[in-house]
Design an enzyme around this catalytic site. Structure first.
Site, PDB file in Angstrom:
ATOM      1  N   GLY A 573       0.837  -1.189   0.000  1.00  0.00           N
ATOM      2  CA  GLY A 573       0.000   0.000   0.000  1.00  0.00           C
ATOM      3  C   GLY A 573       0.870   1.236   0.000  1.00  0.00           C
ATOM      4  N   GLY A 575       1.019   5.384   1.811  1.00  0.00           N
ATOM      5  CA  GLY A 575       0.452   6.427   2.654  1.00  0.00           C
ATOM      6  C   GLY A 575       1.208   7.716   2.473  1.00  0.00           C
ATOM      7  N   GLY A 576       1.035   8.646   3.443  1.00  0.00           N
ATOM      8  CA  GLY A 576       1.706   9.932   3.344  1.00  0.00           C
ATOM      9  C   GLY A 576       3.216   9.805   3.399  1.00  0.00           C
ATOM     10  N   PHE A 577       3.710   8.762   4.052  1.00  0.00           N
ATOM     11  CA  PHE A 577       5.146   8.522   4.171  1.00  0.00           C
ATOM     12  C   PHE A 577       5.727   8.064   2.839  1.00  0.00           C
ATOM     13  CE2 PHE A 577       8.869   6.011   5.094  1.00  0.00           C
ATOM     14  CZ  PHE A 577       9.478   6.629   6.171  1.00  0.00           C
ATOM     15  N   GLY A 578       5.007   7.210   2.160  1.00  0.00           N
ATOM     16  CA  GLY A 578       5.473   6.619   0.919  1.00  0.00           C
ATOM     17  C   GLY A 578       4.967   5.198   0.797  1.00  0.00           C
ATOM     18  N   VAL A 580       4.738   1.030   0.953  1.00  0.00           N
ATOM     19  CA  VAL A 580       5.083  -0.008   1.918  1.00  0.00           C
ATOM     20  C   VAL A 580       5.166  -1.332   1.168  1.00  0.00           C
ATOM     21  CG1 VAL A 580       4.438  -1.162   4.072  1.00  0.00           C
ATOM     22  CG2 VAL A 580       3.866   1.253   3.737  1.00  0.00           C
ATOM     23  N   ASP A 691      -2.719  10.823  14.590  1.00  0.00           N
ATOM     24  CA  ASP A 691      -3.204  10.319  13.304  1.00  0.00           C
ATOM     25  C   ASP A 691      -3.788   8.917  13.467  1.00  0.00           C
ATOM     26  OD1 ASP A 691      -3.808  10.543  10.635  1.00  0.00           O
ATOM     27  OD2 ASP A 691      -1.843   9.900   9.920  1.00  0.00           O
TER      28      ASP A 691
END
Length: 879
Positions: A573, A575-578, A580, A691
């Site tokens: 998947g 997310g905001g981090f990058g 996975v 969050d």
């Protein structure tokens, strides 16, 4: 007198008595009240309580006097036709007739269960809209048609027969009773006594079926040898006894068992004077119920009563072997579950086997008592603890070196084979156990706060579980070697052990130093980076003074190989981090790799922040960080792999949502709550996650929840209660109003997010953002509307199977709405939430106030990182 067709009026209180009203052609009326089957003869005869007949002709219905006379006659006849609560010798209760208790709450008559075509004689609640049978006479011998008749003979024997005289059920003769009468009491007890009262020669309370009613006793009558246990129906269509039973144990300390045939599957624990140790929530029932256990020469029995006698309640054993206490809710016209058992994995009898301890708050739930090891390590590792544990060191009773280890907050082991002395003190109890080489444990046996009493166990200890809210101290006998004895012999063993350990440790240290020097020469310079937190990175962390943190590092090539060069097939998947990725290290361990994207809305600060926080946190409901990688421009974090991915993958996918039954959902809610409580209160730092959302809750292979993604988290100082930021970060639908509108965040911000998450878990619906002009378009507004209208059950996810514990669901909805209240000071703490989730009562919860969903202004800018519901919000303030 010419008659038209008759109009039959049957009073609800007396189906035995039919009031027949015939209207004549000349506006007169004939009224006849008769009791079918009575010995009433000519219509002119009147027999009080049996037959009243009369004819009133030519009443002028148009006059006031005529109507008044008409109403007076009808009122008189209705009062004379009041329902009977008893039968005497010579009376019959036919299939279409019944008896009703004097207070009108219970009815005895004939019924057909479910889809069956057979007829049974039973007792049910007369004032409840849902027919609920609480006692059945001929449960083994149904009558094939509506021909049944109940009578009482001159010797007091009740007989249920059909028209042909075939007997389907009967009781013994009532010896020494003159003029016997059978009466249905206001307690639902059907009894046989003399016409003038006196002791009961027979009573239905001595012959229960599947229900225990207030003032009814479950247990043994020692004087008669009668076992008043109860058994469930085979099915909803067949009231014959099922394969389960619930009974009181007469051996040892009084306790209740649920059994499947002869196998015990659940145990209440011993009686403590106000509650059973296996049912600590009974202490919260004082506003509704009173409980008692009698244990004397005459009987050993359990009973209960309602504080308000107008409340309807019963304890019922269902065909699947589940015991349930229910109360009637007049507002919703439903039976509400108040308690049930077995309710969790540790409730099943001896889940962890002999000398095993079950603790539902841990995974796996089984552990061995100190000084014991699993009997079968292979099965133990496969989560099968039924074989239990065995001693590491044999006892040495003869030399008197044995001692005891305390197992605190325990549901004491099965006392069926234990020796109980209610006069012995605890110290004498300990000495008695040491004198008896067969004794393996002892505990206090006080009942009502007296502080005295002794229970001694021999053989195996079974069905021990941790019970923080109502457990007792159990003292288990151990050999000296497993106690850490201070004797000279034990001291020598310790010195020898320390010497060996020191030598081994020295070798390991030297070897590690050599390996590190070799590894340092080999590793490229960029791979020796120490993650340092800038002490003054921004106004939110300047007060914390984070130090440097040495993180276990992986080189880039290792991670690339583990993830097959970050292939699309391994992508889990983004997310905001990058992105996975799933990976597998050389030793076979599966991992999840978060790779910081170059265009990530979260940057290096968030990366470092997550490392510092998660590396210092250890809790079973937080995801575990294994290491990281900093090489060139690469920034990666390596976590334990969660095979079931995130909660939102199940919760909001209708095809998968059915996997989450209520038991799993409630387990997930509890796990998230405990993890959040750890962050707020129990960890080394007070941490605000900021969050919390469904996609940041990961699920392991047993569907246990683990909170993840600490990039936005912040540490609070000792006395700090809230902070303000110019950069609001989070996700639509989960952020509290004071945070997104004013940049103020605190523990109550996380509580708000948890409340949203709880309502999502209950409903299976995603909260589509708070700041909408129409409240009912989002989950919080919808939940609030249903709550105010008393329709909270409509919020429950339809994909869950029926039969959910609605009292538990109600409590979660109530808690969820308390958590999302608009004003932060009105929201509870996570400590209180965890406590309320563990209490099996919704009556103590306050009423929630309006959630924070009404605001419509948007004083911020939004940059999307995916779907409309997954956004990072940034707010700017003027200088």
């Amino acid at each position: 007198m010419a008659m038209e067709e008759p109009m039959s009026i049957e009073t609800e209180n007396s189906p035995m008595d039919n009031l027949m009203m015939y209207e004549s052609r000349n506006s007169g009326i004939d009224i006849m009240l008769s009791n079918p089957g009575s010995r009433c003869c000519a219509c002119s005869q009147v027999s009080q309580g049996s037959c009243i007949c009369g004819v009133v002709e030519k009443i002028d219905m148009g006059s006031h006097t005529g109507w008044l006379l008409h109403l007076t006659i009808v009122s008189t006849l209705l009062s004379l036709s009041a329902a009977k609560d008893n039968i005497a010798h010579g009376d019959l209760v036919r299939d279409a007739e019944s008896l009703i208790s004097a207070d009108g709450r219970f009815r005895l008559g004939f019924f057909t269960p479910g889809n069956s075509k057979s007829r049974y004689l039973g007792i049910w609640f007369n004032t409840v809209s849902v027919q609920t049978i609480i006692w059945v006479a001929n449960r083994d011998r149904p009558i094939s048609g509506p021909t049944g008749m109940l009578s009482i003979s001159g010797n007091g024997s009740l007989v249920l027969a059909d028209a042909s005289g075939t007997v389907y059920w009967s009781t013994g003769a009532a010896m020494g009773v003159a003029n016997p009468v059978a009466r249905l009491l206001n307690t639902s007890n059907f009894v046989v006594t003399g016409a003038s009262g006196g002791d009961y020669a027979w009573q239905s309370f001595d012959h229960p079926t599947d229900s225990v009613l207030p003032r009814m006793k479950l247990g043994w009558d020692r004087s008669s040898g009668r076992n008043r246990n109860f058994t469930p129906w085979k099915s909803s269509d067949d009231p014959a006894p099922g394969e389960y039973s619930m009974a009181m144990d007469v051996h040892g300390d009084p306790q209740i068992f649920i059994m499947r045939r002869t196998t015990r599957i659940w145990r209440s624990g011993r009686w403590m004077g106000q509650w059973f140790t296996g049912i600590p929530e009974m202490t919260t029932y004082q506003t509704l119920f009173t409980f008692g256990v009698s244990n004397d020469a005459n009987e050993v029995a359990f009973w209960y009563d309602t504080v308000n006698h107008s409340m309807l309640s019963r304890l019922v054993l269902h065909p699947a072997g589940v015991a349930e206490r229910v109360v009637w809710n007049e507002n919703t016209q439903t039976w509400n579950r108040y308690w049930f058992a077995p309710k969790d994995q540790c409730d099943t009898l001896s889940t962890c086997g002999p000398f095993g301890v079950c603790d539902i708050s841990y995974s796996p739930v089984c552990r061995c008592v100190r000084g014991f090891v699993p009997r079968s390590l292979e099965n133990w590792n496969m989560r099968d603890g039924t074989e239990g544990c065995m001693r590491r060191t044999p006892l040495d009773c003869r030399n008197g070196t044995d001692g005891f280890v305390k197992v605190a907050q325990a549901k004491l082991p099965d006392t069926s084979a234990a020796a109980v002395n209610y006069t012995m003190g605890l110290e004498d109890c300990r000495a008695a156990c040491l004198r008896n080489c067969s004794c393996v444990a002892y505990a206090n046996a006080e009942v009502a706060g007296g502080g005295r009493g002794c229970i001694l166990w021999g053989g195996n200890l079974t069905d021990v579980r941790v019970n923080p809210s109502g457990g007792e101290d159990l003292f288990v006998r151990l050999a000296e070697a497993d106690l850490g004895s201070s004797s000279a012999q034990a001291g020598r063993r310790r010195v020898a052990g320390i010497t060996v350990a020191a030598a081994v440790l020295g070798l390991l240290v030297l070897g590690s130093m050599g390996w590190c020097l070799w590894k340092r020469r080999k590793r490229r310079k960029t791979n020796t980076v120490v993650l340092g937190m800038n002490r003054h990175r921004n106004e939110e962390t300047s007060r914390e003074g984070h130090g440097d943190l040495e993180l276990p590092l992986f080189d880039f090539n290792t991670i690339a190989a583990a993830t097959d060069d970050f292939s699309a097939e391994n992508k889990l998947g983004e997310g905001g981090f990058g992105p996975v990725f799933k990976g597998q290290l050389g030793d076979g361990q599966e991992v999840a790799v978060k790779r910081l994207a170059k265009n990530s809305v979260q940057g290096l600060d968030e990366f470092k922040n997550e490392v510092v926080l998660i590396a210092k946190l250890q809790h079973r409901n937080l995801v575990r960080l294994l290491g990281g990688c900093i090489e060139g421009e690469e920034r990666m974090l390596v976590y334990e792999y969660m095979p079931n991915k995130s909660l939102d993958a199940f919760l909001f996918d209708k095809a998968k949502a059915s996997v989450l039954d209520w038991r799993r959902r409630f387990q997930i809610i509890n796990g998230i709550a405990r993890g959040l409580l750890y962050l707020h209160q129990d960890s080394r730092f007070r941490i605000i996650h900021r969050d919390l959302k469904a996609s940041n809750i990961l699920l392991d292979k047993e569907m246990n929840p683990k909170i993840s993604d600490f990039g936005m988290a912040r540490i609070f100082g000792g006395d700090q209660t809230e902070a303000r930021t110019r950069r609001v970060v989070g996700t639509y639908g989960y952020m509290s109003p004071e945070y997104i509108m004013d940049g103020v965040f605190s523990e109550k911000s996380d509580v708000f997010s948890f409340g949203v998450l709880m309502l999502e878990i209950v409903s299976g619906r995603k909260n589509k953002g708070m700041y909408l002009s129409e409240p009912n378009l989002n989950l919080l507004g919808h939940a609030w509307s249903l709550w105010k209208e008393g329709k909270w059950m409509e919020l429950v996810d339809a994909s869950m199977a029926d039969g959910n514990p609605m009292a538990e669901v109600f409590r979660c909805i109530n808690l969820g709405l308390l958590c999302v209240q608009e004003r932060p000071e009105g929201r509870p703490t996570m400590a209180w939430v965890v406590q309320m989730l563990g209490n099996d009562t919704e009556t103590s919860l306050p009423q929630p106030k309006q959630p924070g969903f009404m605001a419509t202004r948007r004083p911020f800018e939004v940059s999307s990182s995916g779907s409309v519901n997954e956004v990072t919000v940034t707010m700017f303030e003027g200088r």
